[in-house]
Design an enzyme around this catalytic site. Structure first.
Site, short mmCIF file in Angstrom:
data_model
loop_
_atom_site.label_atom_id
_atom_site.label_comp_id
_atom_site.label_asym_id
_atom_site.label_seq_id
_atom_site.Cartn_x
_atom_site.Cartn_y
_atom_site.Cartn_z
N GLY A 236 19.82 44.08 51.43
CA GLY A 236 20.22 43.68 52.77
C GLY A 236 19.02 43.50 53.68
O GLY A 236 17.90 43.87 53.34
N CYS A 264 16.86 47.24 46.34
CA CYS A 264 16.25 46.64 47.52
C CYS A 264 16.46 47.53 48.76
O CYS A 264 15.89 48.60 48.86
CB CYS A 264 16.79 45.23 47.72
SG CYS A 264 15.68 44.19 48.71
N PHE A 265 17.30 47.12 49.69
CA PHE A 265 17.59 47.96 50.86
C PHE A 265 18.15 49.31 50.40
O PHE A 265 17.86 50.34 51.00
CB PHE A 265 18.59 47.25 51.78
CG PHE A 265 18.56 47.71 53.21
CD1 PHE A 265 17.45 47.49 54.01
CD2 PHE A 265 19.66 48.35 53.77
CE1 PHE A 265 17.43 47.91 55.34
CE2 PHE A 265 19.65 48.76 55.10
CZ PHE A 265 18.53 48.54 55.89
N GLY A 308 10.41 43.22 52.95
CA GLY A 308 9.30 43.33 53.88
C GLY A 308 9.00 44.75 54.27
O GLY A 308 8.05 45.01 55.02
N PHE A 309 9.83 45.69 53.80
CA PHE A 309 9.63 47.12 54.05
C PHE A 309 9.53 47.84 52.70
O PHE A 309 9.98 47.31 51.68
CB PHE A 309 10.78 47.69 54.87
CG PHE A 309 10.86 47.17 56.27
CD1 PHE A 309 10.29 47.88 57.33
CD2 PHE A 309 11.51 45.97 56.55
CE1 PHE A 309 10.36 47.40 58.63
CE2 PHE A 309 11.58 45.48 57.85
CZ PHE A 309 11.00 46.20 58.88
N HIS A 354 15.27 42.90 42.47
CA HIS A 354 16.60 42.36 42.22
C HIS A 354 16.89 42.19 40.73
O HIS A 354 16.59 41.13 40.15
CB HIS A 354 16.75 41.01 42.93
CG HIS A 354 16.88 41.12 44.41
ND1 HIS A 354 18.10 41.11 45.06
CD2 HIS A 354 15.95 41.27 45.37
CE1 HIS A 354 17.91 41.24 46.36
NE2 HIS A 354 16.61 41.33 46.58
N GLU A 356 19.65 41.65 39.31
CA GLU A 356 20.72 40.68 39.01
C GLU A 356 20.14 39.31 38.65
O GLU A 356 20.84 38.47 38.07
CB GLU A 356 21.69 40.56 40.19
CG GLU A 356 21.26 39.66 41.32
CD GLU A 356 20.16 40.24 42.18
OE1 GLU A 356 19.48 39.49 42.90
OE2 GLU A 356 19.97 41.49 42.14
#
Length: 380
Positions: A236, A264-265, A308-309, A354, A356
């Protein structure tokens, strides 16, 4: 603000960065103006999946590959119901798409969805600038939106920054929906949608998992109302430092020792749930060619990224947390950024990239099998 205009490729356009550097080119897609954070993606293909990835919400994506749009656009490859990028920057757009699956051109799709873009600029120079100066706010202006650069720069500086942005609820589903298992149902998973891509629940469904995709605002009680064998936290957009609610829900999942997987997030949420900090990368990782090492096996994977984090966790030791011992399981070989976490005393792990693989290589598909193994172990 956007307006659709046929023949956009003949309309002058200008891109203005918040540090004052400007690039002049031609309109691509919709004509008008747009603002966001300028980031670059190193993927040579997969632009349709990139455009429809909710993680790119409020970002203006610069494509480092010079030729974009060659395969056109189809209705099978989108990762969500719409394009999420705030703007699109390409050097040399395809004049005519050529692919048997193509249903329309990329510039037609950008125009149809009101996405303002620019073409004909030196994207290599722009990418080098962002690598040296870091991701920053940007505006793209075309048609009647073009003005003198001082005026445009002032408007760019009025746009919100990505640091402190709480965006997941803006892109997540508002209502729960179910992706049924393919073949025999083996498990039920509650997936917290923080900006989930369509291929992710599909990868789980391929493994006999019935996936209940829940809104980002779901409570712990709502998560467990579906009687999950495992809980998943998706990718996200935005700053993970703002994601207090998902962190609280994840801590509740960890307390119950339910098998947990985040990407990810979701990796950043796990980092925060374990007590680690997060920070903004200078220009981030975006593309489908990032080398990551799985430190548990020593295997090196080529992986798809969009972040980006990152999580600020020690690479050289096992950490003691409220939920037991934790360690960094994956690391980026380009810059040693944390790319995965795992708990040693509870069934929970995450990766920053990712698996997937939409678009991207399939090196990391085994992570979904690892999640299945955790649920099998818990059931046994």
């Amino acid at each position: 603000m956007t307006t659709s205009t046929r023949g956009a490729s003949r309309v002058p356009a200008v891109l203005v960065l918040e540090d004052g550097r400007a690039f002049r080119g031609r309109a691509y897609g919709a004509v008008g103006e747009t603002f966001g954070e300028a980031v670059f993606s190193t993927g040579m293909t997969g632009y349709q999946e990139t455009l429809t990835d909710p993680s790119y919400h409020r970002q203006v994506v610069v494509m480092t590959a010079p030729h974009v749009g060659n395969t056109g656009v189809n209705d099978e490859d989108p990762e969500s119901q719409r394009i999420w990028v705030a703007g699109y920057v390409v050097r040399d757009p395809a004049r005519l798409p050529s692919n048997w699956r193509s249903q329309r051109s990329l510039d037609e799709e950008l125009e149809r969805q009101g996405v303002v873009g620019i073409s004909g600029i030196d994207t290599r120079a722009l990418t080098r600038h962002l690598r040296e100066r870091g991701a920053m706010r940007v505006g793209i202006f075309s048609g009647d939106a073009v003005a003198d650069e001082a005026t445009l720069l002032a408007r760019v500086k009025e746009a919100p920054e990505m640091v402190g942005a709480d965006l997941s609820a803006e892109v997540a589903t508002k209502e729960t929906y179910v992706v049924p298992a393919i073949g025999t149902k083996k498990f039920t998973v509650a997936a917290i949608d923080l900006g989930i891509k369509g291929m992710t629940p599909h990868r789980m469904a391929e493994r006999g998992i019935e996936v209940h995709v829940l809104p980002a605002t779901s409570t712990l009680d709502e998560v467990y109302a579906v009687e999950p064998d495992g809980v998943f936290f998706s990718n996200g957009p935005g700053d993970p430092a703002t994601a207090d609610h998902p962190v609280s829900v994840m801590q509740g999942v960890l307390e119950r020792k339910t098998p947990l997987f985040g990407i990810c997030f979701g990796n950043q949420i796990l980092g925060r749930a374990l007590g680690f900090g997060t920070y903004k990368l200078k220009y981030g990782h975006r593309g489908i060619n990032q080398p990551v090492q799985d430190r548990t096996t020593g295997k090196v994977e080529v992986t798809a990224h969009n972040h980006g984090f990152a999580v600020d966790a020690p690479l050289d030791k096992v950490s003691d947390t409220k939920f037991g011992r934790a360690e960094v399981s994956h690391v980026c070989l380009n810059d040693q950024v944390v790319e995965g976490l795992q708990l040693l005393d509870r069934p929970a792990f995450s990766v920053q990239y990712h698996p997937e693989a939409a678009a991207g290589p399939h090196d990391a598909a085994y992570l979904f099998d690892r999640f299945v193994s955790l649920m099998e172990g818990q059931r046994a």
